[in-house]
Scaffold this motif. Structure first.
Motif, PDB file in Angstrom:
ATOM      1  N   GLY A  78       0.778  -1.226   0.000  1.00  0.00           N
ATOM      2  CA  GLY A  78       0.000   0.000   0.000  1.00  0.00           C
ATOM      3  C   GLY A  78       0.813   1.282   0.000  1.00  0.00           C
ATOM      4  N   VAL A  79       2.124   1.178  -0.241  1.00  0.00           N
ATOM      5  CA  VAL A  79       2.994   2.357  -0.276  1.00  0.00           C
ATOM      6  C   VAL A  79       3.191   2.778  -1.731  1.00  0.00           C
ATOM      7  CG1 VAL A  79       5.260   3.289   0.307  1.00  0.00           C
ATOM      8  CG2 VAL A  79       4.186   1.597   1.804  1.00  0.00           C
ATOM      9  N   GLU A  80       2.944   4.044  -2.028  1.00  0.00           N
ATOM     10  CA  GLU A  80       3.093   4.548  -3.400  1.00  0.00           C
ATOM     11  C   GLU A  80       4.582   4.748  -3.683  1.00  0.00           C
ATOM     12  OE1 GLU A  80       2.078   5.686  -7.223  1.00  0.00           O
ATOM     13  OE2 GLU A  80       0.896   4.673  -5.681  1.00  0.00           O
ATOM     14  N   ALA A  81       5.211   3.671  -4.147  1.00  0.00           N
ATOM     15  CA  ALA A  81       6.649   3.680  -4.423  1.00  0.00           C
ATOM     16  C   ALA A  81       6.901   3.865  -5.913  1.00  0.00           C
ATOM     17  CB  ALA A  81       7.283   2.378  -3.946  1.00  0.00           C
ATOM     18  N   HIS A  82       7.847   4.731  -6.241  1.00  0.00           N
ATOM     19  CA  HIS A  82       8.298   4.931  -7.617  1.00  0.00           C
ATOM     20  C   HIS A  82       9.796   4.620  -7.679  1.00  0.00           C
ATOM     21  CE1 HIS A  82       4.926   7.973  -8.927  1.00  0.00           C
ATOM     22  NE2 HIS A  82       4.458   6.992  -8.176  1.00  0.00           N
ATOM     23  N   ALA A  83      10.265   4.244  -8.853  1.00  0.00           N
ATOM     24  CA  ALA A  83      11.692   4.002  -9.059  1.00  0.00           C
ATOM     25  C   ALA A  83      12.321   5.201  -9.749  1.00  0.00           C
ATOM     26  CB  ALA A  83      11.905   2.735  -9.880  1.00  0.00           C
ATOM     27  N   LEU A  84      13.617   5.360  -9.540  1.00  0.00           N
ATOM     28  CA  LEU A  84      14.367   6.474 -10.128  1.00  0.00           C
ATOM     29  C   LEU A  84      15.720   5.981 -10.595  1.00  0.00           C
ATOM     30  CD1 LEU A  84      14.937   9.564 -10.625  1.00  0.00           C
ATOM     31  CD2 LEU A  84      15.791   9.621  -8.259  1.00  0.00           C
ATOM     32  N   SER A  85      16.122   6.418 -11.782  1.00  0.00           N
ATOM     33  CA  SER A  85      17.420   6.059 -12.338  1.00  0.00           C
ATOM     34  C   SER A  85      18.046   7.280 -12.995  1.00  0.00           C
ATOM     35  CB  SER A  85      17.261   4.943 -13.381  1.00  0.00           C
ATOM     36  OG  SER A  85      18.445   4.765 -14.126  1.00  0.00           O
ATOM     37  N   GLY A 130      14.808  14.624  -9.585  1.00  0.00           N
ATOM     38  CA  GLY A 130      13.980  13.468  -9.904  1.00  0.00           C
ATOM     39  C   GLY A 130      13.094  13.057  -8.746  1.00  0.00           C
ATOM     40  N   VAL A 131      13.626  13.127  -7.533  1.00  0.00           N
ATOM     41  CA  VAL A 131      12.819  12.789  -6.351  1.00  0.00           C
ATOM     42  C   VAL A 131      11.695  13.806  -6.172  1.00  0.00           C
ATOM     43  CG1 VAL A 131      12.838  12.507  -3.846  1.00  0.00           C
ATOM     44  CG2 VAL A 131      14.730  11.614  -5.213  1.00  0.00           C
ATOM     45  N   VAL A 132      11.993  15.072  -6.377  1.00  0.00           N
ATOM     46  CA  VAL A 132      10.963  16.107  -6.265  1.00  0.00           C
ATOM     47  C   VAL A 132       9.854  15.856  -7.282  1.00  0.00           C
ATOM     48  CG1 VAL A 132      10.471  18.556  -6.591  1.00  0.00           C
ATOM     49  CG2 VAL A 132      12.484  17.853  -5.271  1.00  0.00           C
ATOM     50  N   ALA A 133      10.227  15.539  -8.520  1.00  0.00           N
ATOM     51  CA  ALA A 133       9.226  15.291  -9.566  1.00  0.00           C
ATOM     52  C   ALA A 133       8.358  14.083  -9.214  1.00  0.00           C
ATOM     53  CB  ALA A 133       9.918  15.077 -10.908  1.00  0.00           C
ATOM     54  N   ALA A 134       8.982  13.027  -8.720  1.00  0.00           N
ATOM     55  CA  ALA A 134       8.210  11.842  -8.329  1.00  0.00           C
ATOM     56  C   ALA A 134       7.273  12.161  -7.174  1.00  0.00           C
ATOM     57  CB  ALA A 134       9.159  10.705  -7.952  1.00  0.00           C
ATOM     58  N   SER A 135       7.759  12.951  -6.221  1.00  0.00           N
ATOM     59  CA  SER A 135       6.934  13.343  -5.075  1.00  0.00           C
ATOM     60  C   SER A 135       5.723  14.147  -5.532  1.00  0.00           C
ATOM     61  CB  SER A 135       7.774  14.155  -4.090  1.00  0.00           C
ATOM     62  OG  SER A 135       6.984  14.672  -3.048  1.00  0.00           O
TER      63      SER A 135
END
Length: 335
Positions: A78-85, A130-135
């Motif tokens: 249930g955690v909204e996890a995204h990947a980043l590369s 990238g983290v800011v955009a995903a957030s």
């Protein structure tokens, strides 16, 4: 031009005197610059937790399947996890969310395309951006593919993936020498000192883990996992090929899984397949009455018209103790 990974890097034997004299000074410079860059950085505090999955060598550890498994487990909880590369090998600098329907390997790199087939995936040369955009897109946590030696972000959890295979005289760290004298990105002790956990990733057919290797990794939390195929290899005779960090491991894994390999060709990691490469492989397969099989990472780099002619043999990371992994991930998400 990309060069093939020297298999000799992964022998325990000390490099020759000639190699030490020629490459030793460059290795010392590399290690020193990495050390200074990490020590002198002021990591940015990200808006959401960042879990970094990196490695201590220049590739071939199975890091990307571990990233995918971690993102899947977080999302299943249930955690909204995204990947980043970083998007190595792609032309886009990002931040951009990867869309396999419009992006190709030349845009975002091969590993992001693999993950984006089923999970939210971002690429960004600037990791904090990238983290800011995903957030802003709704992510509650970011799992970063690679970046153990990148000090730009404060990490809630730092995991390193280590190849557990020590057969045929191979050792995951070779002699322990730093690039270009050996495969290490930094000295082993320095990399382990910044790691919260190590994932020791073994091939499916490895009977037992090497106790000497497990002893060498004392300190961080140690998790073990297996690289499991999603399906058997394709039936009938096959010509295999791979452009990954350790292509010989792909050949060995296919044979261990029962594939009737009548030929195998190794390419450099992230190799951009030209039409001439593929025509040559197809001609070889035609002469042998065989099909063509490759890794998922290689398959996504193929031109669309070739993907129907080549089978992608996909694998995943299966943890021996999933509950221990879940507990480790949960600890990183605590306020």
């Amino acid at each position: 031009m990309r060069l093939a990974t020297p298999r000799g890097w992964y022998r325990k034997a000390r490099p020759s005197l000639a190699a030490r004299l020629l490459l030793g000074p460059l290795a010392a410079i590399w290690a020193g610059e990495t050390r200074r860059r990490i020590a002198g950085a002021t990591p940015v505090a990200p808006p959401i937790p960042v879990i970094c999955v990196g490695n201590l060598t220049l590739g071939g550890t199975g890091k990307t399947p571990v990233v995918r498994e971690i993102v899947q487990r977080l999302r299943a909880a249930g955690v909204e996890a995204h990947a980043l590369s970083r998007g190595y090998g792609g032309r886009l600098s990002g931040p951009v969310r990867v869309d396999p329907t419009i992006h190709g390997g030349f845009d975002v790199g091969d590993e992001p395309l693999m993950i984006a087939a089923s999970l939210p995936m971002w690429i960004a040369r600037d990791r904090p951006a990238g983290v800011v955009a995903a957030s802003q897109d709704g992510a509650a946590v970011v799992v970063m593919d690679d970046g153990h030696q990148n000090p730009s972000l404060r990490k809630a959890l730092s995991i390193v993936v280590v190849d557990a295979e020590t057969r045929s005289g191979e050792w995951p760290f070779g002699s322990g020498a730093v690039f270009p004298l050996g495969p290490m990105r930094e000295p082993l002790a320095e990399g382990l000192a910044r790691a919260d956990a190590v994932v020791l990733l073994a091939p499916a057919d490895l009977d037992a883990l090497d106790p000497e290797l497990m002893a060498a990794l004392r300190g961080p939390v140690l998790l073990t996992a297996r690289l499991i195929a999603d399906a058997p290899p394709p039936p009938g005779s096959q010509i295999g090929f791979a452009g990954v960090g350790k292509p010989w491991k792909v050949e060995r894994a296919l044979l261990a899984a029962g594939c009737d390999l009548v030929g195998f060709e190794a390419f450099p990691d992230h190799h951009p397949y030209a039409e001439a490469d593929l025509q040559r492989l197809a001609a070889q397969a035609g002469r042998a009455g065989a099909g063509l099989v490759t890794t998922e990472k290689d398959w996504v780099r193929l031109p669309p018209e070739w993907r129907t002619r080549v089978v992608a043999w996909t694998v995943r990371a299966a943890f021996d103790d999933p509950a221990a992994l879940d507990a480790l991930l949960a600890s990183a998400l605590k306020p």
